[in-house]
Design a protein around this motif. Sequence first.
Motif, PDB file in Angstrom:
ATOM      1  N   ALA A  12       4.582   3.634   1.119  1.00  0.00           N
ATOM      2  CA  ALA A  12       3.174   3.387   0.759  1.00  0.00           C
ATOM      3  C   ALA A  12       2.245   3.473   1.969  1.00  0.00           C
ATOM      4  O   ALA A  12       1.034   3.613   1.808  1.00  0.00           O
ATOM      5  N   PHE A  13       2.805   3.394   3.180  1.00  0.00           N
ATOM      6  CA  PHE A  13       1.992   3.468   4.395  1.00  0.00           C
ATOM      7  C   PHE A  13       1.741   4.905   4.853  1.00  0.00           C
ATOM      8  O   PHE A  13       0.953   5.130   5.774  1.00  0.00           O
ATOM      9  N   ALA A  14       2.394   5.870   4.237  1.00  0.00           N
ATOM     10  CA  ALA A  14       2.244   7.267   4.650  1.00  0.00           C
ATOM     11  C   ALA A  14       0.779   7.685   4.582  1.00  0.00           C
ATOM     12  O   ALA A  14       0.087   7.426   3.596  1.00  0.00           O
ATOM     13  N   GLY A  15       0.306   8.305   5.663  1.00  0.00           N
ATOM     14  CA  GLY A  15      -1.066   8.795   5.715  1.00  0.00           C
ATOM     15  C   GLY A  15      -2.099   7.728   6.013  1.00  0.00           C
ATOM     16  O   GLY A  15      -3.291   8.019   6.036  1.00  0.00           O
ATOM     17  N   LYS A  16      -1.661   6.488   6.237  1.00  0.00           N
ATOM     18  CA  LYS A  16      -2.597   5.389   6.521  1.00  0.00           C
ATOM     19  C   LYS A  16      -2.508   4.997   7.990  1.00  0.00           C
ATOM     20  O   LYS A  16      -1.426   4.984   8.580  1.00  0.00           O
ATOM     21  N   MET A  66      -4.667   0.096  10.914  1.00  0.00           N
ATOM     22  CA  MET A  66      -5.720  -0.760  10.370  1.00  0.00           C
ATOM     23  C   MET A  66      -5.718  -0.733   8.844  1.00  0.00           C
ATOM     24  O   MET A  66      -5.833  -1.780   8.197  1.00  0.00           O
ATOM     25  N   GLN A  67      -5.578   0.429   8.253  1.00  0.00           N
ATOM     26  CA  GLN A  67      -5.541   0.539   6.788  1.00  0.00           C
ATOM     27  C   GLN A  67      -4.319  -0.178   6.213  1.00  0.00           C
ATOM     28  O   GLN A  67      -4.406  -0.829   5.176  1.00  0.00           O
ATOM     29  N   ARG A  68      -3.201  -0.071   6.880  1.00  0.00           N
ATOM     30  CA  ARG A  68      -1.981  -0.746   6.438  1.00  0.00           C
ATOM     31  C   ARG A  68      -2.175  -2.262   6.452  1.00  0.00           C
ATOM     32  O   ARG A  68      -1.817  -2.962   5.510  1.00  0.00           O
ATOM     33  N   ASN A  71       4.126  -5.756  11.435  1.00  0.00           N
ATOM     34  CA  ASN A  71       4.731  -4.534  11.950  1.00  0.00           C
ATOM     35  C   ASN A  71       4.956  -3.660  10.723  1.00  0.00           C
ATOM     36  O   ASN A  71       5.810  -3.965   9.890  1.00  0.00           O
ATOM     37  N   THR A  72       4.164  -2.606  10.585  1.00  0.00           N
ATOM     38  CA  THR A  72       4.171  -1.774   9.386  1.00  0.00           C
ATOM     39  C   THR A  72       4.565  -0.345   9.750  1.00  0.00           C
ATOM     40  O   THR A  72       3.919   0.288  10.579  1.00  0.00           O
ATOM     41  N   LYS A  73       5.617   0.140   9.127  1.00  0.00           N
ATOM     42  CA  LYS A  73       6.127   1.484   9.418  1.00  0.00           C
ATOM     43  C   LYS A  73       6.465   2.218   8.134  1.00  0.00           C
ATOM     44  O   LYS A  73       6.759   1.606   7.112  1.00  0.00           O
ATOM     45  N   THR A  74       6.451   3.542   8.212  1.00  0.00           N
ATOM     46  CA  THR A  74       6.967   4.367   7.125  1.00  0.00           C
ATOM     47  C   THR A  74       8.454   4.623   7.420  1.00  0.00           C
ATOM     48  O   THR A  74       8.890   4.487   8.564  1.00  0.00           O
ATOM     49  N   GLY A  99      -5.419  -7.892   2.141  1.00  0.00           N
ATOM     50  CA  GLY A  99      -6.077  -7.946   0.839  1.00  0.00           C
ATOM     51  C   GLY A  99      -5.144  -8.440  -0.252  1.00  0.00           C
ATOM     52  O   GLY A  99      -5.525  -9.252  -1.100  1.00  0.00           O
ATOM     53  N   ALA A 100      -3.918  -7.960  -0.221  1.00  0.00           N
ATOM     54  CA  ALA A 100      -2.940  -8.362  -1.240  1.00  0.00           C
ATOM     55  C   ALA A 100      -2.594  -9.843  -1.140  1.00  0.00           C
ATOM     56  O   ALA A 100      -2.264 -10.477  -2.141  1.00  0.00           O
ATOM     57  N   LEU A 101      -2.682 -10.395   0.070  1.00  0.00           N
ATOM     58  CA  LEU A 101      -2.310 -11.799   0.289  1.00  0.00           C
ATOM     59  C   LEU A 101      -3.522 -12.724   0.351  1.00  0.00           C
ATOM     60  O   LEU A 101      -3.420 -13.865   0.803  1.00  0.00           O
ATOM     61  N   SER A 102      -4.656 -12.274  -0.147  1.00  0.00           N
ATOM     62  CA  SER A 102      -5.887 -13.073  -0.048  1.00  0.00           C
ATOM     63  C   SER A 102      -5.742 -14.455  -0.683  1.00  0.00           C
ATOM     64  O   SER A 102      -6.240 -15.445  -0.148  1.00  0.00           O
ATOM     65  N   LYS A 103      -5.037 -14.548  -1.808  1.00  0.00           N
ATOM     66  CA  LYS A 103      -4.860 -15.855  -2.452  1.00  0.00           C
ATOM     67  C   LYS A 103      -3.995 -16.783  -1.600  1.00  0.00           C
ATOM     68  O   LYS A 103      -4.213 -17.987  -1.580  1.00  0.00           O
TER      69      LYS A 103
END
Length: 103
Positions: A59-63, A66-68, A90-93, A74-78
Amino acid sequence: MASQQEGPVTTSIRSTLTELLKPEALEIINDSAKHAHHSAMRGVDSKETHFRVNVVSEAFAGKSTMQRHRLIYGALSKDFEAGLHALSLNTKTPAEVAKASEA
């Protein structure tokens, strides 16, 4: 794999990110004890406020990084509204992981 001793915040993070990102790998480390003495944590009873999250997802491909990160925050806002204080991400494809392992 989820620990049998996961607290509710850890469980929520795992559930949310698994549903959103369908990760190949997801590691959630609770670092809250390292930060309990900080002034911002005075009076906070939760033992789940600070986490390191390592996630591998297509899901991180092309991002950008910062976008990741924005996607995850955003998903963890609650969770943040409920007392989650900080994440180290640490976000990787899968391709990025494979390339790093070849080096």
